[in-house]
Scaffold this motif. Sequence first.
Motif, PDB file in Angstrom:
ATOM      1  N   GLY A 154       7.417  -4.434   4.236  1.00 17.51           N
ATOM      2  CA  GLY A 154       6.920  -3.074   4.082  1.00 17.51           C
ATOM      3  C   GLY A 154       6.403  -2.602   5.440  1.00 17.51           C
ATOM      4  N   LEU A 155       5.085  -2.314   5.503  1.00 14.55           N
ATOM      5  CA  LEU A 155       4.497  -1.943   6.796  1.00 14.55           C
ATOM      6  C   LEU A 155       3.997  -3.173   7.547  1.00 14.55           C
ATOM      7  CD1 LEU A 155       2.414   1.332   6.233  1.00 14.55           C
ATOM      8  CD2 LEU A 155       4.765   1.069   7.015  1.00 14.55           C
ATOM      9  N   ILE A 200       0.566  -9.537   6.490  1.00 16.50           N
ATOM     10  CA  ILE A 200       1.304 -10.752   6.859  1.00 16.50           C
ATOM     11  C   ILE A 200       1.015 -11.158   8.303  1.00 16.50           C
ATOM     12  CG2 ILE A 200       3.227 -10.417   5.243  1.00 16.50           C
ATOM     13  CD1 ILE A 200       4.849  -9.267   7.596  1.00 16.50           C
ATOM     14  N   ASN A 236      11.917  -2.181   4.304  1.00 14.02           N
ATOM     15  CA  ASN A 236      12.060  -1.196   3.239  1.00 14.02           C
ATOM     16  C   ASN A 236      11.664   0.186   3.752  1.00 14.02           C
ATOM     17  OD1 ASN A 236      12.253   0.177   0.887  1.00 14.02           O
ATOM     18  ND2 ASN A 236      10.736  -1.044  -0.242  1.00 14.02           N
ATOM     19  N   THR A 282      10.210   2.353  -3.129  1.00 11.54           N
ATOM     20  CA  THR A 282       9.072   1.501  -2.757  1.00 11.54           C
ATOM     21  C   THR A 282       8.811   1.409  -1.257  1.00 11.54           C
ATOM     22  OG1 THR A 282      10.569  -0.366  -3.016  1.00 11.54           O
ATOM     23  CG2 THR A 282       8.998   0.072  -4.823  1.00 11.54           C
ATOM     24  N   ILE A 325      -5.566   2.996   3.981  1.00 12.59           N
ATOM     25  CA  ILE A 325      -5.086   1.614   3.841  1.00 12.59           C
ATOM     26  C   ILE A 325      -3.590   1.605   4.157  1.00 12.59           C
ATOM     27  CG2 ILE A 325      -4.898  -0.396   2.345  1.00 12.59           C
ATOM     28  CD1 ILE A 325      -7.038   0.814   0.550  1.00 12.59           C
ATOM     29  N   THR A 370       3.101   0.272   2.133  1.00 18.39           N
ATOM     30  CA  THR A 370       4.170   0.929   1.388  1.00 18.39           C
ATOM     31  C   THR A 370       3.814   0.826  -0.093  1.00 18.39           C
ATOM     32  OG1 THR A 370       5.397  -1.143   1.213  1.00 18.39           O
ATOM     33  CG2 THR A 370       5.990   0.316   3.059  1.00 18.39           C
ATOM     34  N   GLY A 402       5.750  -0.560  -2.239  1.00 13.51           N
ATOM     35  CA  GLY A 402       6.133  -1.928  -2.604  1.00 13.51           C
ATOM     36  C   GLY A 402       5.016  -2.921  -2.321  1.00 13.51           C
ATOM     37  N   TRP A 404       2.832  -5.073  -4.984  1.00  9.16           N
ATOM     38  CA  TRP A 404       2.929  -6.527  -4.793  1.00  9.16           C
ATOM     39  C   TRP A 404       1.549  -7.164  -4.937  1.00  9.16           C
ATOM     40  CZ3 TRP A 404       1.266 -10.182  -1.133  1.00  9.16           C
ATOM     41  CH2 TRP A 404       1.933 -11.411  -1.177  1.00  9.16           C
ATOM     42  N   LEU A 438      -2.971  -3.036  -4.799  1.00  8.76           N
ATOM     43  CA  LEU A 438      -3.849  -2.427  -3.781  1.00  8.76           C
ATOM     44  C   LEU A 438      -5.189  -2.009  -4.387  1.00  8.76           C
ATOM     45  CD1 LEU A 438      -3.270  -1.569  -0.744  1.00  8.76           C
ATOM     46  CD2 LEU A 438      -3.119   0.755  -1.637  1.00  8.76           C
ATOM     47  N   HIS A 439      -6.255  -2.297  -3.686  1.00 10.42           N
ATOM     48  CA  HIS A 439      -7.572  -2.002  -4.259  1.00 10.42           C
ATOM     49  C   HIS A 439      -8.541  -1.532  -3.188  1.00 10.42           C
ATOM     50  CE1 HIS A 439      -8.693  -5.933  -2.612  1.00 10.42           C
ATOM     51  NE2 HIS A 439      -7.550  -6.346  -3.113  1.00 10.42           N
ATOM     52  N   PHE A 440      -9.574  -0.891  -3.671  1.00 12.33           N
ATOM     53  CA  PHE A 440     -10.560  -0.355  -2.742  1.00 12.33           C
ATOM     54  C   PHE A 440     -11.913  -0.257  -3.440  1.00 12.33           C
ATOM     55  CE2 PHE A 440     -12.684   3.454  -0.885  1.00 12.33           C
ATOM     56  CZ  PHE A 440     -13.018   2.848   0.314  1.00 12.33           C
ATOM     57  N   LEU A 479       5.094  -9.921  -8.849  1.00 10.96           N
ATOM     58  CA  LEU A 479       5.984  -9.992  -7.686  1.00 10.96           C
ATOM     59  C   LEU A 479       5.682 -11.195  -6.795  1.00 10.96           C
ATOM     60  CD1 LEU A 479       6.149  -6.193  -6.748  1.00 10.96           C
ATOM     61  CD2 LEU A 479       7.754  -7.521  -8.130  1.00 10.96           C
ATOM     62  N   LEU A 519      -7.487   0.198  13.657  1.00  8.23           N
ATOM     63  CA  LEU A 519      -6.170  -0.427  13.807  1.00  8.23           C
ATOM     64  C   LEU A 519      -5.444  -0.008  15.082  1.00  8.23           C
ATOM     65  CD1 LEU A 519      -4.652  -2.418  12.072  1.00  8.23           C
ATOM     66  CD2 LEU A 519      -3.670  -0.496  10.798  1.00  8.23           C
ATOM     67  N   ALA A 528      -4.591  -7.596  10.357  1.00  8.05           N
ATOM     68  CA  ALA A 528      -3.902  -7.607   9.058  1.00  8.05           C
ATOM     69  C   ALA A 528      -4.921  -7.392   7.949  1.00  8.05           C
ATOM     70  CB  ALA A 528      -3.149  -8.917   8.865  1.00  8.05           C
TER      71      ALA A 528
HETATM   72  C1  FAD Z   1      -6.711  -2.359   8.605  1.00  6.64           C
HETATM   73  C2  FAD Z   1      -6.302  -2.842   7.252  1.00  6.64           C
HETATM   74  C3  FAD Z   1      -7.078  -2.540   6.156  1.00  6.64           C
HETATM   75  C4  FAD Z   1      -6.712  -2.987   4.881  1.00  6.64           C
HETATM   76  N1  FAD Z   1      -7.501  -2.641   3.812  1.00  6.64           N
HETATM   77  C5  FAD Z   1      -7.109  -3.004   2.565  1.00  6.64           C
HETATM   78  C6  FAD Z   1      -7.867  -2.575   1.430  1.00  6.64           C
HETATM   79  O1  FAD Z   1      -8.885  -1.900   1.528  1.00  6.64           O
HETATM   80  N2  FAD Z   1      -7.420  -2.957   0.203  1.00  6.64           N
HETATM   81  C7  FAD Z   1      -6.297  -3.693   0.039  1.00  6.64           C
HETATM   82  O2  FAD Z   1      -5.933  -3.989  -1.116  1.00  6.64           O
HETATM   83  N3  FAD Z   1      -5.554  -4.122   1.100  1.00  6.64           N
HETATM   84  C8  FAD Z   1      -5.932  -3.788   2.356  1.00  6.64           C
HETATM   85  N4  FAD Z   1      -5.199  -4.190   3.437  1.00  6.64           N
HETATM   86  C9  FAD Z   1      -4.006  -5.036   3.243  1.00  6.64           C
HETATM   87  C10 FAD Z   1      -2.687  -4.242   3.180  1.00  6.64           C
HETATM   88  O3  FAD Z   1      -2.889  -2.922   3.540  1.00  6.64           O
HETATM   89  C11 FAD Z   1      -2.102  -4.303   1.781  1.00  6.64           C
HETATM   90  O4  FAD Z   1      -1.886  -5.643   1.380  1.00  6.64           O
HETATM   91  C12 FAD Z   1      -0.783  -3.528   1.656  1.00  6.64           C
HETATM   92  O5  FAD Z   1      -0.479  -3.362   0.294  1.00  6.64           O
HETATM   93  C13 FAD Z   1       0.373  -4.220   2.367  1.00  6.64           C
HETATM   94  O6  FAD Z   1       1.511  -3.388   2.217  1.00  6.64           O
HETATM   95  P1  FAD Z   1       2.759  -3.534   3.178  1.00  6.64           P
HETATM   96  O7  FAD Z   1       3.749  -2.478   2.818  1.00  6.64           O
HETATM   97  O8  FAD Z   1       2.338  -3.556   4.604  1.00  6.64           O
HETATM   98  O9  FAD Z   1       3.320  -4.968   2.764  1.00  6.64           O
HETATM   99  P2  FAD Z   1       3.824  -6.140   3.748  1.00  6.64           P
HETATM  100  O10 FAD Z   1       2.662  -6.699   4.490  1.00  6.64           O
HETATM  101  O11 FAD Z   1       4.989  -5.668   4.548  1.00  6.64           O
HETATM  102  O12 FAD Z   1       4.315  -7.201   2.672  1.00  6.64           O
HETATM  103  C14 FAD Z   1       3.372  -7.898   1.893  1.00  6.64           C
HETATM  104  C15 FAD Z   1       4.103  -8.668   0.792  1.00  6.64           C
HETATM  105  O13 FAD Z   1       4.653  -7.745  -0.147  1.00  6.64           O
HETATM  106  C16 FAD Z   1       6.020  -8.037  -0.362  1.00  6.64           C
HETATM  107  N5  FAD Z   1       6.718  -6.805  -0.666  1.00  6.64           N
HETATM  108  C17 FAD Z   1       6.693  -5.650   0.056  1.00  6.64           C
HETATM  109  N6  FAD Z   1       7.463  -4.728  -0.541  1.00  6.64           N
HETATM  110  C18 FAD Z   1       7.984  -5.292  -1.653  1.00  6.64           C
HETATM  111  C19 FAD Z   1       8.856  -4.847  -2.679  1.00  6.64           C
HETATM  112  N7  FAD Z   1       9.394  -3.607  -2.664  1.00  6.64           N
HETATM  113  N8  FAD Z   1       9.176  -5.704  -3.688  1.00  6.64           N
HETATM  114  C20 FAD Z   1       8.663  -6.957  -3.700  1.00  6.64           C
HETATM  115  N9  FAD Z   1       7.834  -7.446  -2.752  1.00  6.64           N
HETATM  116  C21 FAD Z   1       7.499  -6.618  -1.740  1.00  6.64           C
HETATM  117  C22 FAD Z   1       6.480  -8.627   0.972  1.00  6.64           C
HETATM  118  O14 FAD Z   1       7.703  -9.348   0.818  1.00  6.64           O
HETATM  119  C23 FAD Z   1       5.285  -9.488   1.327  1.00  6.64           C
HETATM  120  O15 FAD Z   1       5.345 -10.716   0.665  1.00  6.64           O
HETATM  121  C24 FAD Z   1      -5.541  -3.769   4.716  1.00  6.64           C
HETATM  122  C25 FAD Z   1      -4.748  -4.075   5.844  1.00  6.64           C
HETATM  123  C26 FAD Z   1      -5.112  -3.612   7.097  1.00  6.64           C
HETATM  124  C27 FAD Z   1      -4.238  -3.927   8.272  1.00  6.64           C
END
Ligand code: FAD
Length: 316
Positions: free
Chosen positions: A70-71, A75, A89, A106, A131, A134, A136, A140, A143-145, A191, A231, A237
């Motif tokens: 995703g973004l 990770i 994605n 997604t 936050i 994506t 997705g 996965w 997402l919470h806050f 997931l 950030l 992360a």
């Molecule tokens: C500065 C900062 C602040 C943050 N604050 C919070 C917060 O307040 N609350 C919170 O909950 N999280 C927080 N996070 C964590 C992060 O933002 C979340 O976990 C977010 O949902 C990750 O999304 P991503 O698209 O970057 O997923 P990625 O990091 O790219 O992927 C994470 C996992 O999801 C899987 N995945 C992605 N898309 C799909 C799909 N379509 N189908 C199946 N699997 C998939 C990937 O394969 C991987 O295993 C924070 C992160 C940062 C950097």
Amino acid sequence: MSLTQPAVDGVQLLGRIDPNRLRRAEPLAPYTTFRIGGPADLFYDATSADDLANAVIGAREAGLPYFVLGLGANILVGDKGFRGLVIRNAARAMRFEADGRVWCETGAVVRDLIAEAVRRGWSGLEHYVGIPSTVGGAVWQNLHFLSPAPERERTMFIEEVFQSAELLDERGTRRVVDRDYMRFGYDTSVLHSGREIALSVTFRLAPGDVGAMHRIMQENLSWRGARHPWLDIHPSAGSIFKKIEGVGAGRLIDQCGLKGYRVGDAQISHIHANIMVNLGHATAGDVRALIAHAQQCVFEKFGQRLEPEIGFIGEF
Ligand SMILES: Cc1cc2nc3c(=O)[nH]c(=O)nc-3n(C[C@H](O)[C@H](O)[C@H](O)COP(=O)(O)OP(=O)(O)OC[C@H]3O[C@@H](n4cnc5c(N)ncnc54)[C@H](O)[C@@H]3O)c2cc1C
């Protein structure tokens, strides 16, 4: 045989996607919020839900290891990168219905979804402003806050506005599932088993007051801004470790006196001890060493074992 050989051979078998759009030896650091990680043997931008499904099925048929990105906000990618195919994605279509349902692919970025929902007067997603995610990634890990405002001081979860999702299962079948099927929990969903990919999601939003939503977003952003490293300046992360029995890992790390502690260019943030920041040239090795150090200190002082909540992807 070189490490990249199997993936390169797999290209011939990836008949379901346009080979001209495959990139080789693509550095992954720019696709993560930590700005860390070596190259993917093969890299593909999936621009629609169908394209995402085809890339995943193609990789499975070719016997290629794959990873859906995703973004890259939750990770840590290893310094040696990923042997196989990284499918980014970038499927971002979204459609708003008159009754408050919003369907989106997604790869849609939560920030864009919030902006559009608020503009149209639909409430439920605005709490997650700031936050990086994506859709997705959001489903996965549910997402919470933790909302800072007294009148709504509780942890909010994206599952609260989730209605259904279209998943691609391990046999390559697409089907629509409901909230129960998703088995949402704290930082988790179905997931996590890794066998299914979310192609699209439908959220159910409620009519809201646009002014009130803007107020919530400003409050949440200023709360985050005061407590988390920024950030743009300090890549990270987000939280590194899971809570232990409801206690934030940051508190334990802080009580070990580790704020500001560094390994190479990886540092435990001065303002939030559960966040590690990249001061410029941090490697995945630096971050892993810092993680191990924090775990050891917390174990020695409190007898508690910190467990990472981020995913470790590729070769370290
Ligand atoms: C500065 C900062 C602040 C943050 N604050 C919070 C917060 O307040 N609350 C919170 O909950 N999280 C927080 N996070 C964590 C992060 O933002 C979340 O976990 C977010 O949902 C990750 O999304 P991503 O698209 O970057 O997923 P990625 O990091 O790219 O992927 C994470 C996992 O999801 C899987 N995945 C992605 N898309 C799909 C799909 N379509 N189908 C199946 N699997 C998939 C990937 O394969 C991987 O295993 C924070 C992160 C940062 C950097």
